[in-house]
Design a protein around this motif. Structure first.
Motif, mmCIF file in Angstrom:
data_model
loop_
_atom_site.group_PDB
_atom_site.id
_atom_site.type_symbol
_atom_site.label_atom_id
_atom_site.label_comp_id
_atom_site.label_asym_id
_atom_site.label_seq_id
_atom_site.Cartn_x
_atom_site.Cartn_y
_atom_site.Cartn_z
ATOM 1 N N LEU A 1 0.820 -1.206 0.000
ATOM 2 C CA LEU A 1 0.000 0.000 0.000
ATOM 3 C C LEU A 1 0.854 1.255 0.000
ATOM 4 O O LEU A 1 1.859 1.358 0.711
ATOM 5 N N GLY A 2 0.439 2.226 -0.815
ATOM 6 C CA GLY A 2 1.163 3.488 -0.902
ATOM 7 C C GLY A 2 0.734 4.279 -2.107
ATOM 8 O O GLY A 2 -0.144 3.871 -2.874
ATOM 9 N N GLY A 3 1.345 5.441 -2.278
ATOM 10 C CA GLY A 3 1.023 6.295 -3.419
ATOM 11 C C GLY A 3 0.059 7.390 -3.045
ATOM 12 O O GLY A 3 -0.666 7.300 -2.050
ATOM 13 N N SER A 4 0.050 8.434 -3.868
ATOM 14 C CA SER A 4 -0.819 9.593 -3.610
ATOM 15 C C SER A 4 -2.048 9.616 -4.503
ATOM 16 O O SER A 4 -2.999 10.349 -4.237
ATOM 17 N N GLN A 5 -2.020 8.851 -5.573
ATOM 18 C CA GLN A 5 -3.143 8.832 -6.506
ATOM 19 C C GLN A 5 -4.193 7.812 -6.056
ATOM 20 O O GLN A 5 -3.867 6.766 -5.496
ATOM 21 N N ASN A 6 -5.447 8.117 -6.327
ATOM 22 C CA ASN A 6 -6.546 7.237 -5.925
ATOM 23 C C ASN A 6 -6.775 6.125 -6.958
ATOM 24 O O ASN A 6 -7.828 6.020 -7.576
ATOM 25 N N PHE B 1 3.873 -18.580 -15.153
ATOM 26 C CA PHE B 1 2.675 -18.018 -14.537
ATOM 27 C C PHE B 1 1.790 -17.322 -15.569
ATOM 28 O O PHE B 1 2.251 -16.898 -16.626
ATOM 29 N N VAL B 2 0.523 -17.207 -15.205
ATOM 30 C CA VAL B 2 -0.400 -16.313 -15.904
ATOM 31 C C VAL B 2 -0.742 -15.204 -14.918
ATOM 32 O O VAL B 2 -1.161 -15.469 -13.790
ATOM 33 N N SER B 3 -0.529 -13.975 -15.348
ATOM 34 C CA SER B 3 -0.840 -12.812 -14.518
ATOM 35 C C SER B 3 -2.156 -12.204 -14.972
ATOM 36 O O SER B 3 -2.330 -11.889 -16.147
ATOM 37 N N VAL B 4 -3.076 -12.045 -14.040
ATOM 38 C CA VAL B 4 -4.359 -11.380 -14.303
ATOM 39 C C VAL B 4 -4.385 -10.135 -13.416
ATOM 40 O O VAL B 4 -4.475 -10.239 -12.195
ATOM 41 N N ALA B 5 -4.269 -8.967 -14.032
ATOM 42 C CA ALA B 5 -4.131 -7.722 -13.269
ATOM 43 C C ALA B 5 -5.273 -6.763 -13.592
ATOM 44 O O ALA B 5 -5.559 -6.486 -14.755
ATOM 45 N N LEU B 6 -5.885 -6.247 -12.547
ATOM 46 C CA LEU B 6 -6.951 -5.254 -12.672
ATOM 47 C C LEU B 6 -6.432 -3.917 -12.172
ATOM 48 O O LEU B 6 -5.963 -3.803 -11.044
ATOM 49 N N TYR B 7 -6.524 -2.891 -13.032
ATOM 50 C CA TYR B 7 -6.205 -1.522 -12.652
ATOM 51 C C TYR B 7 -7.526 -0.765 -12.507
ATOM 52 O O TYR B 7 -8.351 -0.780 -13.427
ATOM 53 N N SER B 8 -7.694 -0.110 -11.369
ATOM 54 C CA SER B 8 -9.000 0.513 -11.109
ATOM 55 C C SER B 8 -8.844 1.800 -10.322
ATOM 56 O O SER B 8 -7.886 1.971 -9.551
ATOM 57 N N LEU B 9 -9.785 2.712 -10.523
ATOM 58 C CA LEU B 9 -9.919 3.851 -9.627
ATOM 59 C C LEU B 9 -10.351 3.310 -8.264
ATOM 60 O O LEU B 9 -11.189 2.402 -8.191
ATOM 61 N N GLU C 1 -5.802 -22.008 -7.716
ATOM 62 C CA GLU C 1 -4.806 -21.665 -6.703
ATOM 63 C C GLU C 1 -4.079 -20.409 -7.166
ATOM 64 O O GLU C 1 -3.701 -20.304 -8.330
ATOM 65 N N ALA C 2 -3.874 -19.455 -6.241
ATOM 66 C CA ALA C 2 -3.301 -18.184 -6.665
ATOM 67 C C ALA C 2 -2.551 -17.496 -5.535
ATOM 68 O O ALA C 2 -2.740 -17.795 -4.353
ATOM 69 N N THR C 3 -1.688 -16.584 -5.946
ATOM 70 C CA THR C 3 -1.101 -15.589 -5.051
ATOM 71 C C THR C 3 -1.612 -14.240 -5.520
ATOM 72 O O THR C 3 -1.611 -13.954 -6.722
ATOM 73 N N VAL C 4 -2.060 -13.410 -4.593
ATOM 74 C CA VAL C 4 -2.688 -12.125 -4.932
ATOM 75 C C VAL C 4 -1.826 -10.991 -4.377
ATOM 76 O O VAL C 4 -1.422 -11.032 -3.212
ATOM 77 N N ILE C 5 -1.546 -9.997 -5.221
ATOM 78 C CA ILE C 5 -0.766 -8.836 -4.794
ATOM 79 C C ILE C 5 -1.589 -7.583 -5.087
ATOM 80 O O ILE C 5 -1.940 -7.307 -6.235
ATOM 81 N N VAL C 6 -1.907 -6.825 -4.031
ATOM 82 C CA VAL C 6 -2.717 -5.606 -4.141
ATOM 83 C C VAL C 6 -1.823 -4.410 -3.851
ATOM 84 O O VAL C 6 -1.134 -4.384 -2.827
ATOM 85 N N SER C 7 -1.812 -3.425 -4.732
ATOM 86 C CA SER C 7 -0.971 -2.244 -4.533
ATOM 87 C C SER C 7 -1.769 -0.973 -4.824
ATOM 88 O O SER C 7 -2.810 -1.003 -5.475
ATOM 89 N N GLY C 8 -1.249 0.148 -4.321
ATOM 90 C CA GLY C 8 -1.923 1.433 -4.513
ATOM 91 C C GLY C 8 -2.646 1.872 -3.260
ATOM 92 O O GLY C 8 -2.307 1.481 -2.140
ATOM 93 N N LYS C 9 -3.663 2.707 -3.450
ATOM 94 C CA LYS C 9 -4.441 3.212 -2.322
ATOM 95 C C LYS C 9 -5.704 2.371 -2.155
ATOM 96 O O LYS C 9 -6.604 2.412 -2.997
ATOM 97 N N VAL C 10 -5.761 1.627 -1.085
ATOM 98 C CA VAL C 10 -6.905 0.755 -0.805
ATOM 99 C C VAL C 10 -7.246 0.903 0.680
ATOM 100 O O VAL C 10 -6.372 0.742 1.537
ATOM 101 N N SER C 11 -8.501 1.202 0.969
ATOM 102 C CA SER C 11 -8.923 1.386 2.361
ATOM 103 C C SER C 11 -8.992 0.044 3.088
ATOM 104 O O SER C 11 -8.980 -1.028 2.457
ATOM 105 N N GLU C 12 -9.099 0.105 4.415
ATOM 106 C CA GLU C 12 -9.216 -1.126 5.203
ATOM 107 C C GLU C 12 -10.477 -1.898 4.823
ATOM 108 O O GLU C 12 -10.471 -3.127 4.758
#
Length: 419
Positions: free
Chosen positions: A36-41, A100-108, A197-208
């Motif tokens: 988690l980090g960054g200034s953009q939403n 691996f196959v990477s499935v990545a979602l970029y979202s506001l 079966e997966a490993t998930v990596i979440v980055s950016g600004k995400v609330s609790e």
């Protein structure tokens, strides 16, 4: 007022402050890493499935399953799915790889729940429509025919095939027969076996609250066990092969050999040597073969890392009549690494460029997540990148010569040219 006639002072830094991920697991056992980090939403949610070419039961299933994942569910067509992501300002990026196959979602951030709900639907209810499969096959075959006319494509395929073997997942390439044979049933089978079966990596600004939402929504994913990277280096039957291509006025050359991975004791020295040889614009190969000899517009060398095999490769495009000259100059530069002490000035420039480039790769939380992903996939220590920088910062010219003599012998390189 800023005095623009004076250059800013040089400040050397050897720090690499990687964001430490917060770890949790979903109900089914899959691990989720929050970077988690960054200034953009904005945020990125990447799911890694061991569904690449290495794990295929049917050759090509990994690629076609991945590409059709977003092309239809039980309730939505490919158009409706694409339209829904567009309306949400979200972007879905699916990259099939060797392992691996990477499935990545970029979202506001404010649209995360809606866009993530759509992604979950794809992971649960994709149907891989026959019509979409037929269209994808046609597109793939058209691109394949175009690529087969490119000497760069042919030389890369031949290089990997010779290096790993024609039956190795890293060495074989899809051909027309393989593509035509792929069926919808095989894609469904591949999906059901390898996308659970997966490993998930979440980055950016995400609330609790959003973190909890992600974890609860992915409860159907099971724990992923990633086998340690294969440390064995296969024995290479050193050959030199030149393939003629009618009508071609240039040739694409490849030189290389199997190599060791990131945990090897000599890796820091090897990656710095590679950087000096052909890893950036000021490298020795660029100065010699591009600037002095004028044989090519560009030449580079790299270390390619994967779970079950690594290799060192040099690549360039040259005129047909200059193939042997280019091979000879490359061998000469590698011999220089082994026999001549590196000038302190050249070493410092290459060292600073490498460290600075590595530090520039973590300017966003998404970039931090990519490093965290490498640490996870390859079983590296959490402080791996900081340790790498410290080791490179302390490397001497004498040690680099020792590493060059152990691992960069020019007579051990496979030589390929197509043109």
């Amino acid at each position: 007022m800023l005095d623009r006639t004076q250059a800013p002072s040089f400040v050397k830094s050897s720090s690499f402050d990687l964001i430490r991920p917060e770890r949790t697991t979903v109900a089914g056992g899959a691990e989720v890493l929050f970077v988690l980090g960054g200034s953009q939403n904005v945020c990125k949610i990447e799911l890694l499935f061991q569904a690449g070419r290495w794990n295929e039961r049917s050759f090509g299933a990994g690629y076609f399953t991945s590409q059709l994942l977003s092309k239809g569910t039980k309730t939505k067509s490919s158009f409706q799915i694409a339209q829904a992501f567009d309306q949400l300002g979200a972007h879905l990026e699916i990259n099939p790889g060797a392992d691996f196959v990477s499935v990545a979602l970029y979202s506001l951030t404010r649209k995360l729940e809606s866009s993530f709900e759509l992604l979950v639907e794809l992971l649960l209810d994709s149907v891989f429509p026959e019509k979409e499969l037929a269209q994808l096959k046609t597109i793939y075959l058209q691109n394949l025919r175009i690529n087969k006319e490119k000497t760069s494509f042919q030389s890369s395929v031949l290089f990997r095939r010779t290096l790993y073997g024609s039956s190795h997942p890293y060495g074989k390439e899809l051909d027309d027969t393989d593509v035509q044979r792929i069926s919808q049933a095989e894609l469904v089978k591949h999906f059901n076996e390898f996308f659970k079966e997966a490993t998930v990596i979440v980055s950016g600004k995400v609330s609790e609250e959003q973190q909890q939402y992600i974890v609860s929504s992915l409860g159907f994913l099971k724990q992923q066990v990633i086998a340690p990277a294969d440390a064995t280096i296969p024995v290479l039957n050193v050959t030199s092969e030149i393939i003629s291509k009618e009508g071609s006025v240039q040739a694409s050359i490849r030189m290389g050999k199997p190599f060791f991975g990131r945990l090897h004791a000599d890796y820091a020295g090897a990656i710095l040597l590679n950087h000096m040889l052909g890893g950036y614009f000021g490298s020795r190969l660029m100065k010699n073969i591009r600037e002095e000899k004028g044989l090519t517009y560009g030449i580079s060398s790299s270390l390619s890392m994967a779970l079950h095999g690594n290799h060192f490769v040099i690549g360039a495009d040259v005129n047909l009549e200059n193939v042997q000259l280019a091979f000879g100059e490359i061998r000469k530069e590698m011999k220089r690494l082994r026999e001549e002490a590196i000038d302190p000035g050249e070493l410092e420039i290459a060292r600073n460029h490498f460290i600075g480039s590595l530090q520039l790769e973590i300017t966003t939380s998404f970039a931090h997540a990519d490093k965290v992903k490498n640490i996870k996939i390859f079983g590296l220590p959490d402080t791996y990148y900081q340790q790498l920088i410290h080791r490179i910062d302390a490397i001497s010219a004498e040690y680099l010569m020792e590493v060059a003599n152990r691992h960069f012998q020019e007579e051990q390189l496979l030589q390929i040219a197509v043109g």
